[in-house]
Design a protein around this motif. Structure first.
Motif, PDB file in Angstrom:
ATOM      1  N   PHE A 280      -3.805   3.572  -9.802  1.00 25.69           N
ATOM      2  CA  PHE A 280      -2.362   3.742  -9.620  1.00 25.69           C
ATOM      3  C   PHE A 280      -1.657   4.192 -10.892  1.00 25.69           C
ATOM      4  O   PHE A 280      -0.617   4.860 -10.816  1.00 25.69           O
ATOM      5  CB  PHE A 280      -1.752   2.480  -9.013  1.00 25.69           C
ATOM      6  CG  PHE A 280      -2.065   2.386  -7.537  1.00 25.69           C
ATOM      7  CD1 PHE A 280      -1.294   3.065  -6.622  1.00 25.69           C
ATOM      8  CD2 PHE A 280      -3.174   1.688  -7.089  1.00 25.69           C
ATOM      9  CE1 PHE A 280      -1.596   3.030  -5.268  1.00 25.69           C
ATOM     10  CE2 PHE A 280      -3.489   1.644  -5.734  1.00 25.69           C
ATOM     11  CZ  PHE A 280      -2.697   2.324  -4.819  1.00 25.69           C
ATOM     12  N   ALA A 281      -2.223   3.892 -12.042  1.00 24.40           N
ATOM     13  CA  ALA A 281      -1.671   4.469 -13.273  1.00 24.40           C
ATOM     14  C   ALA A 281      -1.834   5.984 -13.245  1.00 24.40           C
ATOM     15  O   ALA A 281      -0.934   6.734 -13.650  1.00 24.40           O
ATOM     16  CB  ALA A 281      -2.363   3.876 -14.493  1.00 24.40           C
ATOM     17  N   CYS A 282      -2.971   6.451 -12.764  1.00 30.97           N
ATOM     18  CA  CYS A 282      -3.210   7.897 -12.648  1.00 30.97           C
ATOM     19  C   CYS A 282      -2.264   8.517 -11.626  1.00 30.97           C
ATOM     20  O   CYS A 282      -1.651   9.564 -11.884  1.00 30.97           O
ATOM     21  CB  CYS A 282      -4.667   8.152 -12.262  1.00 30.97           C
ATOM     22  SG  CYS A 282      -5.143   9.896 -12.235  1.00 30.97           S
ATOM     23  N   LEU A 283      -2.117   7.882 -10.471  1.00 31.79           N
ATOM     24  CA  LEU A 283      -1.200   8.407  -9.459  1.00 31.79           C
ATOM     25  C   LEU A 283       0.232   8.441  -9.975  1.00 31.79           C
ATOM     26  O   LEU A 283       0.973   9.404  -9.726  1.00 31.79           O
ATOM     27  CB  LEU A 283      -1.284   7.555  -8.186  1.00 31.79           C
ATOM     28  CG  LEU A 283      -2.551   7.719  -7.347  1.00 31.79           C
ATOM     29  CD1 LEU A 283      -2.574   6.687  -6.226  1.00 31.79           C
ATOM     30  CD2 LEU A 283      -2.676   9.130  -6.781  1.00 31.79           C
TER      31      LEU A 283
ATOM     32  N   CYS B 175      -7.211   0.032  -2.031  1.00 32.38           N
ATOM     33  CA  CYS B 175      -6.303   0.679  -2.993  1.00 32.38           C
ATOM     34  C   CYS B 175      -4.914   0.696  -2.353  1.00 32.38           C
ATOM     35  O   CYS B 175      -4.370   1.756  -2.002  1.00 32.38           O
ATOM     36  CB  CYS B 175      -6.784   2.093  -3.313  1.00 32.38           C
ATOM     37  SG  CYS B 175      -8.352   2.135  -4.200  1.00 32.38           S
ATOM     38  N   ASN B 176      -4.334  -0.491  -2.200  1.00 30.70           N
ATOM     39  CA  ASN B 176      -3.180  -0.650  -1.322  1.00 30.70           C
ATOM     40  C   ASN B 176      -1.902  -1.087  -2.030  1.00 30.70           C
ATOM     41  O   ASN B 176      -1.024  -1.683  -1.418  1.00 30.70           O
ATOM     42  CB  ASN B 176      -3.514  -1.625  -0.189  1.00 30.70           C
ATOM     43  CG  ASN B 176      -3.942  -2.993  -0.698  1.00 30.70           C
ATOM     44  OD1 ASN B 176      -3.985  -3.233  -1.909  1.00 30.70           O
ATOM     45  ND2 ASN B 176      -4.270  -3.897   0.216  1.00 30.70           N
ATOM     46  N   ILE B 177      -1.787  -0.791  -3.321  1.00 32.00           N
ATOM     47  CA  ILE B 177      -0.517  -1.062  -3.997  1.00 32.00           C
ATOM     48  C   ILE B 177       0.575  -0.163  -3.422  1.00 32.00           C
ATOM     49  O   ILE B 177       1.696  -0.611  -3.164  1.00 32.00           O
ATOM     50  CB  ILE B 177      -0.660  -0.859  -5.515  1.00 32.00           C
ATOM     51  CG1 ILE B 177      -1.619  -1.923  -6.089  1.00 32.00           C
ATOM     52  CG2 ILE B 177       0.698  -0.942  -6.200  1.00 32.00           C
ATOM     53  CD1 ILE B 177      -1.908  -1.754  -7.563  1.00 32.00           C
ATOM     54  N   ARG B 178       0.268   1.099  -3.219  1.00 30.94           N
ATOM     55  CA  ARG B 178       1.168   2.036  -2.568  1.00 30.94           C
ATOM     56  C   ARG B 178       0.346   3.012  -1.749  1.00 30.94           C
ATOM     57  O   ARG B 178      -0.820   3.246  -2.039  1.00 30.94           O
ATOM     58  CB  ARG B 178       2.002   2.821  -3.597  1.00 30.94           C
ATOM     59  CG  ARG B 178       3.142   2.046  -4.209  1.00 30.94           C
ATOM     60  CD  ARG B 178       3.875   2.845  -5.282  1.00 30.94           C
ATOM     61  NE  ARG B 178       3.042   3.052  -6.467  1.00 30.94           N
ATOM     62  CZ  ARG B 178       2.840   2.125  -7.412  1.00 30.94           C
ATOM     63  NH1 ARG B 178       3.376   0.922  -7.292  1.00 30.94           N
ATOM     64  NH2 ARG B 178       2.083   2.391  -8.467  1.00 30.94           N
ATOM     65  N   LYS B 179       0.965   3.603  -0.746  1.00 34.00           N
ATOM     66  CA  LYS B 179       0.357   4.692   0.001  1.00 34.00           C
ATOM     67  C   LYS B 179       0.729   6.021  -0.656  1.00 34.00           C
ATOM     68  O   LYS B 179       1.713   6.102  -1.384  1.00 34.00           O
ATOM     69  CB  LYS B 179       0.853   4.691   1.451  1.00 34.00           C
ATOM     70  CG  LYS B 179       0.444   3.481   2.264  1.00 34.00           C
ATOM     71  CD  LYS B 179       1.019   3.574   3.672  1.00 34.00           C
ATOM     72  CE  LYS B 179       0.611   2.375   4.500  1.00 34.00           C
ATOM     73  NZ  LYS B 179       1.225   2.412   5.856  1.00 34.00           N
TER      74      LYS B 179
END
Length: 339
Positions: free
Chosen positions: A202-205, A247-251
């Motif tokens: 999520f840091a990469c996203l 990987c469900n912190i955000r969609k």
């Protein structure tokens, strides 16, 4: 990693076992010839998808034939293998060109003593039946840059020399933290390593969201290999990685710029028309028994969102640069339409 086993250690990717290169001038020993090679893929696999997108964008469909394996793997001698079935267009479960049921047969034709893993994509020599390469990254780059004379008129420059350093710099981060990062999260053997992996995803996203807020493509003003590498993971994110790999912190759909960017690419010839989201869902949820022992395949998400307006053209740029869009997908390679 054995798909039907619980993870006991962090996933590690072995280097490609066979890395022969095919070029127009044959300087590495193999020459690009129309009809000589067959590309074996799974439409579920993101690494194979990179090669399929490159092949289509460069117009190499008639030069390099395509063989699609079943999204469900078959257990052979205790290990899961990519196989051909009636459902994927192989009568009697045998590829009509190569005459094999499992891709591993091409590996063994090349090296009868081979006892390593079998991965897609695999480029196979149709004359000898030998596997040529399973190096997905090098194969993609070579199809984009080394098959001159066989590529279509108007093929884009997917790997411009002036942008290669930036493409590779971004690609290294995307591979480590996102392309492979989702697997590190999904197959994490303990909480600590899951936490580390999912944080990196999520840091990469988050960083990609910022980068793509005011630019249409990752590098330059047209599609490059950087976009191909990223799209292969983004298009699978909500369908597989969000739920199945935790990987469900955000969609993806919760990132305004990234989601619009992904839709822009999906609606560009070469991207969405090579994507089979049914294969993606079936493969991930059915094969990984260690993660999903019931093999129940998730029903969603609704794929129709991929066809909604994205408005990314307002940022400028053109998908094919000075080139043109590829023609229609060959009938035998069409994926199910959304809608």
């Amino acid at each position: 990693m054995r798909a039907n086993k619980l993870p006991t250690e962090e996933i590690k990717r072995d280097p490609a076992a066979f890395t022969d290169r095919v070029t127009a001038d044959g300087r590495f020993g193999r020459t690009a010839e129309a009809g000589r090679y067959r590309l074996v893929i799974s439409r579920a696999c993101p690494w194979a998808h990179r090669v399929v997108m490159t092949r289509r964008l460069m117009g190499l469909e008639r030069a390099v034939s395509l063989a699609v394996t079943d999204p469900r793997q078959e257990i052979i001698e205790g290990d899961p293998h990519w196989v051909f079935t009636e459902e994927t267009g192989s009568p009697g479960g045998v590829d009509p060109v190569l005459g094999i049921h499992a891709l591993r047969e091409a590996y063994l034709a090349r090296d009868p003593g081979y006892d390593g893993g079998v991965s897609v994509p695999g480029l196979v020599d149709t004359q000898s039946g030998h596997l040529v390469t399973n190096d997905f990254d090098r194969l993609s780059l070579d199809l984009a840059t080394e098959w001159e004379g066989l590529v279509r008129e108007g093929a884009p420059d997917l790997y411009p020399e002036a942008l290669r350093e930036e493409i590779e710099e971004i690609g290294a981060r995307v591979y480590r933290d996102l392309n492979n990062g989702v697997y590190r999260a999904g197959f994490a053997p303990d909480q600590r390593r899951y936490d580390d992996a999912v944080a990196a995803v999520f840091a990469c996203l988050d960083d990609l969201e910022e980068r793509l807020t005011d630019r249409r493509y990752l590098v330059g003003d047209s599609v490059t290999m950087a976009d191909i590498r990223l799209f292969a993971t983004l298009v699978r994110f909500d369908a597989a990685y969000h739920g199945h790999f935790k990987c469900n912190i955000r969609k993806l759909t919760e990132y305004p710029a990234l989601w619009a960017y992904a839709r822009d690419l999906f609606q560009t010839p070469g991207f969405g028309d090579t994507t089979d989201l049914d294969h993606v869902r079936i493969h991930y949820y059915w094969v990984h028994e260690g993660i999903n022992p019931t093999r129940i395949v998730a029903a969603g998400p609704d794929p129709r969102g991929w066809l909604t307006p994205h408005h990314r053209e307002e940022l400028g740029g053109s998908p094919f640069g000075e080139g043109t869009a590829p023609g229609p997908v060959p009938e035998e390679e069409r994926v199910p339409a959304i809608g």
